[in-house]
Scaffold this motif. Structure first.
Motif, PDB file in Angstrom:
ATOM      1  N   ALA A 120     -24.835  29.627 -42.874  1.00  0.00           N
ATOM      2  CA  ALA A 120     -25.656  30.828 -42.728  1.00  0.00           C
ATOM      3  C   ALA A 120     -25.029  31.662 -41.626  1.00  0.00           C
ATOM      4  O   ALA A 120     -24.370  31.122 -40.752  1.00  0.00           O
ATOM      5  N   ASN A 121     -25.229  32.977 -41.680  1.00  0.00           N
ATOM      6  CA  ASN A 121     -24.677  33.831 -40.632  1.00  0.00           C
ATOM      7  C   ASN A 121     -25.660  33.943 -39.478  1.00  0.00           C
ATOM      8  O   ASN A 121     -26.814  34.330 -39.679  1.00  0.00           O
ATOM      9  N   MET A 122     -25.161  33.621 -38.285  1.00  0.00           N
ATOM     10  CA  MET A 122     -26.037  33.733 -37.126  1.00  0.00           C
ATOM     11  C   MET A 122     -26.238  35.204 -36.769  1.00  0.00           C
ATOM     12  O   MET A 122     -25.296  35.982 -36.777  1.00  0.00           O
ATOM     13  N   GLN A 123     -27.474  35.573 -36.485  1.00  0.00           N
ATOM     14  CA  GLN A 123     -27.778  36.960 -36.141  1.00  0.00           C
ATOM     15  C   GLN A 123     -27.927  37.105 -34.642  1.00  0.00           C
ATOM     16  O   GLN A 123     -27.916  36.124 -33.905  1.00  0.00           O
ATOM     17  N   LYS A 124     -28.123  38.348 -34.205  1.00  0.00           N
ATOM     18  CA  LYS A 124     -28.021  38.563 -32.762  1.00  0.00           C
ATOM     19  C   LYS A 124     -29.154  37.927 -31.969  1.00  0.00           C
ATOM     20  O   LYS A 124     -29.020  37.728 -30.771  1.00  0.00           O
ATOM     21  N   ASN A 125     -30.274  37.593 -32.581  1.00  0.00           N
ATOM     22  CA  ASN A 125     -31.342  36.940 -31.811  1.00  0.00           C
ATOM     23  C   ASN A 125     -31.343  35.426 -32.021  1.00  0.00           C
ATOM     24  O   ASN A 125     -32.291  34.737 -31.683  1.00  0.00           O
ATOM     25  N   GLY A 126     -30.245  34.918 -32.599  1.00  0.00           N
ATOM     26  CA  GLY A 126     -30.139  33.465 -32.733  1.00  0.00           C
ATOM     27  C   GLY A 126     -30.746  32.924 -34.014  1.00  0.00           C
ATOM     28  O   GLY A 126     -30.710  31.719 -34.254  1.00  0.00           O
ATOM     29  N   THR A 127     -31.327  33.796 -34.829  1.00  0.00           N
ATOM     30  CA  THR A 127     -31.817  33.341 -36.127  1.00  0.00           C
ATOM     31  C   THR A 127     -30.664  33.465 -37.135  1.00  0.00           C
ATOM     32  O   THR A 127     -29.574  33.913 -36.794  1.00  0.00           O
ATOM     33  N   TYR A 128     -30.949  33.090 -38.365  1.00  0.00           N
ATOM     34  CA  TYR A 128     -29.886  33.081 -39.375  1.00  0.00           C
ATOM     35  C   TYR A 128     -30.288  33.929 -40.581  1.00  0.00           C
ATOM     36  O   TYR A 128     -31.476  34.181 -40.804  1.00  0.00           O
ATOM     37  N   SER A 129     -29.286  34.332 -41.345  1.00  0.00           N
ATOM     38  CA  SER A 129     -29.606  35.059 -42.570  1.00  0.00           C
ATOM     39  C   SER A 129     -29.366  34.141 -43.768  1.00  0.00           C
ATOM     40  O   SER A 129     -28.503  33.268 -43.732  1.00  0.00           O
ATOM     41  N   VAL A 130     -30.161  34.363 -44.800  1.00  0.00           N
ATOM     42  CA  VAL A 130     -30.084  33.555 -46.014  1.00  0.00           C
ATOM     43  C   VAL A 130     -29.695  34.500 -47.145  1.00  0.00           C
ATOM     44  O   VAL A 130     -30.390  35.497 -47.386  1.00  0.00           O
ATOM     45  N   HIS A 153     -22.459  32.093 -50.141  1.00  0.00           N
ATOM     46  CA  HIS A 153     -21.252  32.009 -49.304  1.00  0.00           C
ATOM     47  C   HIS A 153     -21.060  33.245 -48.433  1.00  0.00           C
ATOM     48  O   HIS A 153     -19.927  33.620 -48.134  1.00  0.00           O
ATOM     49  N   ALA A 154     -22.164  33.871 -48.004  1.00  0.00           N
ATOM     50  CA  ALA A 154     -22.019  35.080 -47.174  1.00  0.00           C
ATOM     51  C   ALA A 154     -21.423  34.742 -45.818  1.00  0.00           C
ATOM     52  O   ALA A 154     -21.002  35.612 -45.085  1.00  0.00           O
ATOM     53  N   TYR A 155     -21.393  33.454 -45.496  1.00  0.00           N
ATOM     54  CA  TYR A 155     -20.913  33.013 -44.180  1.00  0.00           C
ATOM     55  C   TYR A 155     -19.443  32.620 -44.212  1.00  0.00           C
ATOM     56  O   TYR A 155     -18.833  32.415 -43.167  1.00  0.00           O
ATOM     57  N   PRO A 172     -16.165  19.147 -38.046  1.00  0.00           N
ATOM     58  CA  PRO A 172     -15.651  19.574 -36.731  1.00  0.00           C
ATOM     59  C   PRO A 172     -14.664  20.737 -36.814  1.00  0.00           C
ATOM     60  O   PRO A 172     -14.333  21.331 -35.806  1.00  0.00           O
ATOM     61  N   LEU A 173     -14.187  21.053 -38.010  1.00  0.00           N
ATOM     62  CA  LEU A 173     -13.208  22.130 -38.147  1.00  0.00           C
ATOM     63  C   LEU A 173     -13.875  23.490 -38.322  1.00  0.00           C
ATOM     64  O   LEU A 173     -13.238  24.524 -38.203  1.00  0.00           O
ATOM     65  N   GLN A 174     -15.158  23.509 -38.645  1.00  0.00           N
ATOM     66  CA  GLN A 174     -15.808  24.756 -39.064  1.00  0.00           C
ATOM     67  C   GLN A 174     -16.337  25.539 -37.870  1.00  0.00           C
ATOM     68  O   GLN A 174     -16.667  24.980 -36.839  1.00  0.00           O
ATOM     69  N   ASP A 175     -16.473  26.863 -38.047  1.00  0.00           N
ATOM     70  CA  ASP A 175     -17.135  27.652 -37.019  1.00  0.00           C
ATOM     71  C   ASP A 175     -18.647  27.577 -37.240  1.00  0.00           C
ATOM     72  O   ASP A 175     -19.120  26.950 -38.189  1.00  0.00           O
ATOM     73  N   THR A 176     -19.408  28.245 -36.340  1.00  0.00           N
ATOM     74  CA  THR A 176     -20.866  28.094 -36.389  1.00  0.00           C
ATOM     75  C   THR A 176     -21.443  28.500 -37.740  1.00  0.00           C
ATOM     76  O   THR A 176     -22.302  27.816 -38.296  1.00  0.00           O
ATOM     77  N   ASN A 177     -20.984  29.626 -38.287  1.00  0.00           N
ATOM     78  CA  ASN A 177     -21.570  30.094 -39.539  1.00  0.00           C
ATOM     79  C   ASN A 177     -21.355  29.094 -40.669  1.00  0.00           C
ATOM     80  O   ASN A 177     -22.269  28.806 -41.444  1.00  0.00           O
ATOM     81  N   ASP A 178     -20.148  28.557 -40.749  1.00  0.00           N
ATOM     82  CA  ASP A 178     -19.886  27.574 -41.801  1.00  0.00           C
ATOM     83  C   ASP A 178     -20.640  26.274 -41.538  1.00  0.00           C
ATOM     84  O   ASP A 178     -21.098  25.615 -42.466  1.00  0.00           O
ATOM     85  N   THR A 179     -20.748  25.906 -40.247  1.00  0.00           N
ATOM     86  CA  THR A 179     -21.445  24.664 -39.923  1.00  0.00           C
ATOM     87  C   THR A 179     -22.877  24.697 -40.440  1.00  0.00           C
ATOM     88  O   THR A 179     -23.390  23.726 -40.981  1.00  0.00           O
ATOM     89  N   PHE A 180     -23.539  25.850 -40.247  1.00  0.00           N
ATOM     90  CA  PHE A 180     -24.944  25.932 -40.668  1.00  0.00           C
ATOM     91  C   PHE A 180     -25.108  26.647 -42.011  1.00  0.00           C
ATOM     92  O   PHE A 180     -26.224  26.906 -42.444  1.00  0.00           O
ATOM     93  N   ARG A 192     -27.084  42.216 -53.442  1.00  0.00           N
ATOM     94  CA  ARG A 192     -27.944  41.047 -53.411  1.00  0.00           C
ATOM     95  C   ARG A 192     -28.997  41.222 -52.328  1.00  0.00           C
ATOM     96  O   ARG A 192     -29.040  42.263 -51.677  1.00  0.00           O
ATOM     97  N   ILE A 193     -29.818  40.218 -52.146  1.00  0.00           N
ATOM     98  CA  ILE A 193     -30.913  40.376 -51.203  1.00  0.00           C
ATOM     99  C   ILE A 193     -30.708  39.417 -50.046  1.00  0.00           C
ATOM    100  O   ILE A 193     -30.560  38.209 -50.229  1.00  0.00           O
ATOM    101  N   ASP A 194     -30.660  40.025 -48.884  1.00  0.00           N
ATOM    102  CA  ASP A 194     -30.405  39.267 -47.665  1.00  0.00           C
ATOM    103  C   ASP A 194     -31.753  39.019 -46.987  1.00  0.00           C
ATOM    104  O   ASP A 194     -32.542  39.950 -46.810  1.00  0.00           O
ATOM    105  N   LEU A 195     -32.012  37.759 -46.656  1.00  0.00           N
ATOM    106  CA  LEU A 195     -33.270  37.416 -45.977  1.00  0.00           C
ATOM    107  C   LEU A 195     -32.908  37.077 -44.531  1.00  0.00           C
ATOM    108  O   LEU A 195     -32.249  36.064 -44.276  1.00  0.00           O
TER     109      LEU A 195
END
Ligand code: FAD
Ligand code: SF4
Length: 847
Positions: free
Chosen positions: A572-582, A644-646, A562-570, A617-620
């Motif tokens: 992964a970094n959320m992208q502008k269309n709602g998908t995530y990066s790996v 840990h990019a998030y 409950p303490l984490q923001d969205t990126n840490d929760t999942f 590195r390689i971002d997917l």
């Protein structure tokens, strides 16, 4: 039925409704000693004493009725106020001056209606099925919680402010949640089409399905779920429960039945003194209609309560207040998304007004200014995605202050010289807390009267005890006023902890406190009933970071999530269309062909866009939430770990090829980079950390722009620290020269741990270093000469982090409970159809 007479000695004042405004009226009466002049009798139909409806949703996150209560029965008893809870007034006999309840008739001399409003339930056939609920009272929330136990999906009808709050609650109850809105966009009152679109995008990415322009025709029993909603186009949506949040209507039935003047669309008509068409009867709060307007916020209700108390005074009031309307500006965080609307935010009430708009699709922020035709005054503003400018804009608006020459600078990001309106620029009359109408002057006066901490200021002025939206502004004005008097400024982390981040770090470490709740219980603020506060957006992530820096437990553990923001929760970094990066870790940028092939295969299988990053590195990109565990499963099988990019943590250690391949290289920069990356991976810190290692002074890895930069020399390594790129680049400074491998690592251990211990929240190493008293020389003393005798302890602490490292993704995919979070939000469990992509240069990108 007996009639209870009014007291012959004192006139009787009856207040119907013990909600937020009804109770505030009582406080205002007591403040004026009117409880001595009147016999006051209060009726509340709810079981509970007046409670904080604004923070009602916190009932779902741990607060109970008692902690939400605005007062105590003792307070009423102490002031000889008769309190009848759970007793509904069912009628008013104006001729006899009596109110009726099922229990008795009560005589009155003056009467105040503070009956608030009720949630409007659209007249849809089937709206009374089991599982059709509303969101207004504690009982409503109990009913929702009960219904949610046997449910997996929920729909909120209404995409306004309260609808989104209800949606957040359903989401918190672990229901797949959808919002159905009749209008073309969410929050149509507050935001325009562009703002609404961005708001929708952001809310959808948080896992709430948004259906706009949907009129529900009927509700019937469902097939796969309890209920089925049928829309105007015959499309259907199955759900287990429905919460109606389609607006409010004033509870004017008592006034209507006894013949008081009622507005065309409801509401008890009042004048500027809060008097109804019968001068013996007043109305305040959401039931009252002033100048054809109902005010659905608490601040105008509080202002009415003040005016009503003046009106009810039996002695001469020097300057009786009048109600002259209220500002409906709002600053909210809905489902974690900032929305702010000030004044004429749409610009449609101000002929000739001009607009400035700023829209940043990458940062997902929308800001709009509405200014007078000469560009000198602010008429309104709209913010979606980031409310940082709200307080400043509000002050320009509320105080009619002249705008800077280039008003756009107020909404453009990081404009050089953008005029920040600090507390010193505000006039004494500037309203800081609009709920309780507290000005900057009142805060100064409270300090002069001896209030020396924020708690005392709040107690004295009530500032920031309403909706809480002015908390940050109050603190900055308070700090500024203290400083201008030469008094010590409080550097508390936030209103829940009186300690600085540094002090909290020490407390956590020394007392081995391992959870936020334990820290709050032992060292944080408590509610009036002695239970710990829940924290806020400042202290929760800050404490999460401290706990991780100290104990390195997976951030996905139930106590920390409950303490984490969205990126840490999942993770992964959320992208502008709602998908995530790996982003898997590729230490030192070195990767085998086999691993490259795995990345390629995973990219192809899940349709991911691949890009080589600046950190080697390689971002997917483009991974769907529900695919993340499977993608990571395949990557972990191939030997990858999370990058840990998030997180606010070690990102990458970039390196050149060094002496292995390069004819200029004097040391093995790749080997050192890999060693550093494995040592510090997973290290959580106040901000992100970037490293680089160059194999000679030609500096191909650009180490001098990193938090930790290492450059090879003939004799070993030169260490540079506290540099960064980004918006305000800073060259790293040379810290130590010609270090051997082991000394280099020991020195980095010490620097980083000292930074983690002593930096402020969200402070990068560069800013930390600039603010460090004594500067680089002091830091050298502490780290290289061990002037504080901390060296060994810092190294030990770092070693403990290194020894407890665990890949967070590997941990998550081995735990079915943790994986539950990664399901897609749509009610039918299919992937989100709104994620639309297009092809560009042979790969997919957001459309
Ligand atoms: C979930 C939620 C979030 C909100 N968030 C915000 C926010 O962020 N900012 C903001 O400014 N406002 C917010 N509001 C609105 C705010 O709560 C109201 O403006 C405020 O509560 C109005 O106070 P009131 O006293 O007029 O009405 P209420 O608080 O509704 O009180 C009226 C009381 O009168 C009682 N009553 C009615 N009829 C009778 C009768 N015949 N006999 C006896 N008792 C009776 C009712 O049961 C009720 O307890 C929110 C509201 C909700 C529901
Ligand atoms: S920094 Fe030196 S060793 Fe590294 S690639 Fe450049 S020239 Fe070669």
């Amino acid at each position: 039925m007996t009639t209870l007479p009014s007291s012959p000695a004192r006139p009787t004042l009856i207040v119907v409704g013990n909600g937020m405004v009804g109770h505030h009226l009582i406080e205002q009466l007591v403040e004026r000693n009117l409880h001595c002049d009147y016999r006051i009798v209060v009726f509340g139909e709810e079981r509970h004493l007046a409670y904080d409806r604004v923070h009602l949703s916190e009932y779902f996150s741990g607060r109970d009725a008692e902690s939400l209560a605005l007062s105590t029965t003792e307070y009423y008893a102490e002031h000889s106020i008769e309190l009848h809870l759970h007793e509904q007034v069912t009628g008013i006999d104006r001729a006899k001056r009596e109110v009726l309840t099922p229990q008795a008739r009560y005589s009155f001399d003056r009467l105040v209606l503070a009956t608030g409003s009720y949630p409007f339930v659209p007249p849809i056939p089937g709206n009374d099925h089991d599982g059709c609920l509303v969101y207004r009272t504690l009982e409503d929330l109990d009913a929702i919680r009960d219904a949610a136990q046997a449910a997996s999906t929920g729909v909120v009808v209404g995409g306004g402010l309260l609808g989104l709050e209800a949606a957040n609650a359903l989401r918190g109850l672990d229901l797949d949640t959808a919002v159905v809105e009749f209008a073309p966009r969410l929050m149509p009152m507050q935001v325009d089409a562009q703002g609404g679109e961005l708001l929708r995008e952001k809310i959808e990415t948080l896992g709430v399905q948004v259906l706009t322009e949907r009129a529900t025709q009927r509700i019937e029993p469902g097939e796969s779920s309890r209920l089925r909603m049928v829309f105007q186009d015959d499309k259907v949506l199955e759900t287990d429960l429905i919460v109606f949040s389609a607006g409010i209507r004033p509870r004017d039935e008592l006034a209507r039945d006894c013949g008081l003047e009622i507005g065309e669309r409801g509401g008890v008509v009042i004048d500027d003194c809060c008097l109804t068409s019968d001068p013996a009867i007043l109305a305040v709060g959401e039931v009252a209609l002033w100048n054809n307007s109902i005010f659905g916020l608490v601040a105008p209700g509080y202002q009415m309560a003040k005016v009503a108390a003046d009106t009810l005074s039996l002695s001469e009031v020097e300057q009786p207040s009048t109600f002259t309307g209220a500002d409906m500006s709002t600053k909210l965080k809905l489902l974690g998304v900032d929305v702010g609307a000030i004044g004429d935010a749409h610009g449609d009430r101000s002929p000739g007004a001009k607009q400035y708009r700023y829209f940043d699709q990458i940062e997902q922020a929308y800001r709009k200014l509405v200014v007078t035709s000469d560009g000198k005054k602010l008429l309104g503003a709209m913010l979606v995605g980031d409310n940082a400018a709200y307080d400043t804009l509000m002050q320009y608006y509320a105080n009619g202050m002249e705008l800077p020459k280039d008003p756009a600078s107020l909404i453009l990001p990081n404009t050089e010289g953008a005029p920040a309106l600090g507390p010193d620029a505000l006039p004494e009359t500037a309203t800081i807390c609009s709920c309780h109408n507290v000005t900057k002057g009142a805060i100064s006066a409270a300090i002069d009267a001896g209030c020396s901490d924020l708690g005392a200021i709040k107690g004295q002025t009530k500032a920031s005890t309403g909706c809480g939206g002015c908390t940050a502004l109050l603190k900055s004005v308070f700090d500024h006023e203290l400083a201008s008097r030469g008094m010590e400024v409080d550097h508390s982390l936030c209103e829940h902890f009186t300690h600085t981040r540094q002090a909290l770090y020490d407390i956590v470490r020394v007392e081995e406190i391992k959870t936020f709740s334990e820290l709050m219980a032992k060292h944080g603020q408590q509610l009036d009933d002695g239970s710990p506060c829940l924290g806020c957006d400042i202290c929760k992530p800050a404490v999460a970071s401290i706990l991780a820096s100290c104990f390195n437990e997976p951030i996905t553990n139930a106590a920390h999530i409950p303490l984490q923001d969205t990126n840490d929760t999942f993770m992964a970094n959320m992208q502008k269309n709602g998908t995530y990066s790996v982003v898997p870790r590729i230490p030192g940028g070195e990767i085998t062909p086999d691993k490259l092939i795995v990345l390629g295969e995973v990219g192809k299988k899940y349709n991911l866009y691949t890009k080589i990053t600046g950190g080697q590195r390689i971002d997917l990109f483009g991974a769907r939430l529900e695919d993340l565990p499977a993608i990571w499963g395949e990557l972990i099988d191939a030997g990858f770990e999370t990058g840990h990019a998030y997180g606010k943590s070690t990102r990458t250690v970039k390196s050149c090829v060094g002496s292995t391949w390069c004819r200029y290289g004097v040391q093995d920069s790749v080997g050192m980079a890999i060693r550093l990356e494995h040592r510090y991976k997973g290290l959580r810190s106040p901000h992100k950390l970037k490293f680089a290692v160059s194999g000679c002074t030609r500096e191909c890895a650009e180490a001098q722009s990193k938090d930790i930069g290492v450059i090879a020399t003939e004799n070993g390594w030169n260490l540079y620290i506290c540099g960064n790129g980004g918006m305000r680049p800073r060259h790293a400074e040379l810290f130590a020269t010609d270090l051997d491998d082991e000394t280099l690592i020991r020195t980095i251990d010490r620097v980083l741990m000292f930074y983690i211990r002593t930096a402020d929240r969200l402070q990068r190493t560069s800013v930390w270093r600039e603010n460090l008293e004594g500067g680089l020389d002091y830091l050298k003393d502490v780290i290289l000469s061990d002037s504080l005798g901390l060296g060994e302890a810092l190294e030990r602490q770092m070693q403990a982090i290194v020894d407890t490292y665990e890949c967070e993704w590997a941990n998550a995919i081995s735990d079915p409970e943790k994986l539950k979070r990664f399901r897609t939000f749509v009610n039918d469990q299919r992937p989100d159809p709104d994620i639309i992509v297009t092809e560009e240069r042979g790969q997919l990108r957001p459309a």
